[in-house]
Design an enzyme around this catalytic site. Structure first.
Site, mmCIF file in Angstrom:
data_model
loop_
_atom_site.group_PDB
_atom_site.id
_atom_site.type_symbol
_atom_site.label_atom_id
_atom_site.label_comp_id
_atom_site.label_asym_id
_atom_site.label_seq_id
_atom_site.Cartn_x
_atom_site.Cartn_y
_atom_site.Cartn_z
ATOM 1 N N ASP A 75 0.858 -1.170 0.000
ATOM 2 C CA ASP A 75 0.000 0.000 0.000
ATOM 3 C C ASP A 75 0.908 1.237 0.000
ATOM 4 O OD1 ASP A 75 -2.155 1.662 -0.078
ATOM 5 O OD2 ASP A 75 -3.229 0.723 1.577
HETATM 6 C C1 BGC Z 1 -5.071 3.240 -0.008
HETATM 7 C C2 BGC Z 1 -5.204 2.178 -1.074
HETATM 8 C C3 BGC Z 1 -5.068 2.785 -2.444
HETATM 9 C C4 BGC Z 1 -3.759 3.544 -2.523
HETATM 10 C C5 BGC Z 1 -3.509 4.155 -3.892
HETATM 11 C C6 BGC Z 1 -3.862 4.121 -0.224
HETATM 12 O O1 BGC Z 1 -3.873 5.223 0.630
HETATM 13 O O2 BGC Z 1 -5.017 2.621 1.261
HETATM 14 O O3 BGC Z 1 -6.433 1.518 -0.936
HETATM 15 O O4 BGC Z 1 -5.149 1.777 -3.421
HETATM 16 O O5 BGC Z 1 -3.765 4.573 -1.560
HETATM 17 O O6 BGC Z 1 -4.369 5.175 -4.173
#
Ligand code: BGC
Length: 701
Positions: A247
């Site tokens: 993530d």
């Molecule tokens: C979130 C993810 C997301 C990623 C990219 C993160 O802050 O937890 O779910 O896919 O950002 O946007």
């Protein structure tokens, strides 16, 4: 491949917003040429991605194509209902279609990879990201997870209208303590395997090409370093061979977790655990090569990760034609088409849940003299889209107010007053709201949350209507006109006052571009509501965690016995149970029956029940089947969803619905954590919600 080129493949850079759409940061082209970019987050546009792809393929030494990734969560430009709302439809076919359309549109804009579906379960509506998932139930969550993966990936990942799907966030992210996003998760191995993991398994079995690690730790081990869950369970026991992406800065965050002393330690731990792609921490790129050179990390581990990334690029067909996704003509042709809008409206209608309808308060007539639409959520085209809107735009969306205006007859006057802000203490709008109500033949109160009050990092400590909305409702209601409530929100709300005082309440969540028309379709009765709650609505926040598939305890709640498991100030039951949802017609369930009273441990039993539409209108009932293993070597939940079917019925029509239960439905994890079907009696519950059900039983020998 040089070591630098290898870690380049593992590196995901993020795009930046500009006046002309998403762009790579300054110097981005140079990084591509140098082989330092494997993928981009949030960069799309057919012409633009084509140009970047050209730089990668023609100007970098190895010419490996790039991957363009983005959060296509509930549609790309054509926004669909938020995932929690979609789950309320209990309609996996339409949910699959919504994901398919998100893929068709996103892929035409150059995207290859979506960070969806979010398959995290949650039993805590304080957690803002509950809106991104399918609610509290592992069975429903698994059905929806698989439907979305099929929708995004289609039959052939190499087709130019498919996206690589990502099941996220692995694992137990929805179990954050206190409902506080990113917080510690400490669940038993049993709860992990019975509750949090099944939707991931379903996504993987449906072919999900990617999985994203979760920000949280599980029992002391950050998920970005969780070798047991990633290597032994996901890749080992489940046999999954896809790309595991971190993530956003998730690898770097292991320093803050107090797990990795430095960036390089975090990078080593993540690679060892099998995290293939580094989303924006840039640790793999900047810190890992030195660790390989000084022997702290075997290059073979890097090679494994690179292989998985290249395999994903191959599965997407990018080595055959790196430009196949970036097609300006298709981009123009498939974006926000009338057909896509119609699909969004259909799913939006089916996602609406009628929580209450006393005395046939709904549907409203379209030929009322004056209709007052009151509340801060009525005239909000941006909010109806919900969070995570990819390329969705407010100007494409139809607000509730606009939807109602379009639907009423030519002689109906529609008055609107916001009455209050969504949050804040200002009551100066109350008087004009009451004045509008006094002139009206019916009042629709449109209340709830801003879309920004749920989603990532947006957690609440109360589930009450924000600001002075409840007081506004009280004042408007006191005007004495027939009043119904429409709720927009990203989580269960404790709306006890409305439940006690307003005859009808529609739960409409955030339904996407066609929200206004869909709400009007249901409010005026062109369509009977058919959605069911995918999550329990508590009476108040203090009841959390409250969920339908709880254990019995040694002292199950008994109103006549003080020393049983309940509260002294509110009933122990929820405001609205999981699976609840009314219709404009009524359904009568016959007695369920089983085809065999006794089955062997590997046998099957078929449950039949007749459901009849006993009311005056056509309607669709979501017939739900729950199961209980009455006595087991490990205590079992009081009931668990094991099947559901949407059954459309004309007035007076009856249909017999059947469900077949086999060993997979009857099994649980025994004391040794192996799946087992134990002999004994089982109870089957069939009904229109988890709380109302007729019973049958059978015995396993
Ligand atoms: C979130 C993810 C997301 C990623 C990219 C993160 O802050 O937890 O779910 O896919 O950002 O946007």
């Amino acid at each position: 491949m040089t070591l630098e080129e290898k870690v380049g493949q593992l590196t995901q850079w993020r795009g930046e917003w500009s006046d002309t759409g998403p762009r790579v940061a300054e110097g981005g082209e140079e990084e591509i040429r140098a082989g330092k970019v494997g993928s981009f987050l949030g960069v799309y546009g057919a012409a633009y991605t084509r140009e970047l792809q050209r730089v990668a393929v023609e100007e970098s030494r190895l010419g490996v194509p790039l991957l363009f990734a983005h959060d296509v969560i509930h549609g790309f430009r054509t926004t669909f209902p938020m995932p929690l709302a979609e789950a309320a439809s209990f309609n996996p076919e339409l949910v699959e279609r919504a994901a398919r359309i998100g893929a068709i549109e996103g892929a035409a804009h150059g995207l290859h990879w979506t960070f969806a579906p979010m398959v995290d379960l949650s039993r805590d509506p304080r957690w803002g990201r509950i809106v991104e998932g399918s609610g509290e139930d592992p069975y429903l969550g698994s059905v929806m997870a698989a439907a979305r993966v099929r929708g995004f990936q289609g039959d052939d990942l190499a087709a130019p209208d498919t996206l690589l799907a990502t099941a996220k966030h692995f694992a137990a992210y929805g179990g954050a303590e206190g409902g506080r996003d990113y917080n510690t998760v400490d669940v038993s191995e049993r709860t992990l395997h019975e509750i949090y993991l099944p939707p991931f398994r379903a996504a993987v079995e449906a072919g999900a090409g990617s999985v994203m690690a979760a920000f949280n730790e599980v029992a002391g081990i950050p998920m970005h370093a969780h070798e047991h869950l990633i290597e032994d369970v996901l890749r080992g026991a489940w046999g999954w061979d896809g790309v595991l992406v971190s993530d956003y800065t998730g690898i770097l965050e292991m320093v803050a977790h107090g797990f990795s002393p430095s960036r390089v330690d975090a990078g080593i731990a993540a690679l060892r655990a099998g995290v293939d792609v580094d989303m924006v921490s840039n640790i793999y790129l900047e810190d890992v090569p030195a660790a390989v050179r000084d022997g702290r990390l075997a290059e073979g581990i890097v090679d494994e990760a690179v292989r998985r990334v290249l395999r994903a690029k191959a599965r997407l067909g990018l080595f055959d034609d790196p430009y196949r996704y970036s097609d300006p003509a298709r981009e123009a042709a498939v974006t926000l088409t009338p057909e896509h809008r119609a699909a969004s409206r259909e799913l939006a209608r089916q996602s609406i849940v009628l929580l209450k309808n006393e005395g046939g308060a709904l549907p409203l007539r379209k030929d009322l003299g004056t209709l007052a639409v009151i509340g801060p959520l009525a005239d909000q085209p941006r909010i109806v889209l919900g969070g995570w809107t990819a390329a969705g735009r407010a100007e494409d969306a139809v607000s509730v107010l606009e939807g109602l205006r379009r639907a009423v007859g030519p002689d109906t006057r529609v008055l609107h007053e916001a009455g209050a802000e969504i949050e804040g203490a200002d009551t100066s709008g109350f008087a004009s709201a009451v004045a509008a109500a006094e002139q009206a033949d019916a009042v629709v109160l449109v209340l709830g949350e801003h879309h920004d009050m749920s989603s990532e990092a947006h957690n609440r400590t109360t589930l009450d209507l924000p600001g002075v909305q409840r007081q506004l409702a009280e004042r408007v209601h006191a005007a004495g006109k027939p009043t119904v409530a429409v709720l927009l929100n990203g989580r269960p709300l404790s709306v006890g006052w409305l439940d006690e005082n307003v005859p009808a309440i529609l739960e409409t969540w955030f339904l996407g571009v066609e929200m206004g028309p869909a709400v009007a379709d249901v409010l005026f009765g062109d369509v009977s509501p058919s959605g069911k709650l995918p999550v329990t609505f508590p009476r108040n926040v203090g009841q959390i965690p409250i969920y339908y598939n709880h254990k019995s305890t040694g002292r199950p709640p008994d109103p006549d016995n003080k020393y049983t498991s309940k509260y002294i100030d509110v009933p122990w039951t929820p405001l609205y149970p999981f699976g609840h949802g009314l219709s404009y017609t009524t359904f009568e369930y016959g007695e369920p029956s089983v085809d065999r009273a006794t089955i062997p441990v590997d046998g099957e039993v078929t449950v039949s029940v007749t459901v009849k539409n006993t009311g005056p209108r056509p309607g669709t009932e979501v017939v739900q089947l729950y199961l209980r293993d009455d006595f087991a070597s490990v205590t079992r939940p009081v009931k668990e969803l094991r099947g559901f079917q949407r059954v459309p019925l004309a007035p007076g029509e009856a249909k017999t619905v059947t469900f077949t239960l086999g060993p997979d439905d009857l099994a649980f994890y025994g004391q040794d954590m192996q799946r087992v079907v134990e002999p004994g009696t089982f109870t089957v519950f069939v009904g229109g919600s988890s709380a109302e059900a007729k019973r049958a039983g059978f015995t396993v020998e």
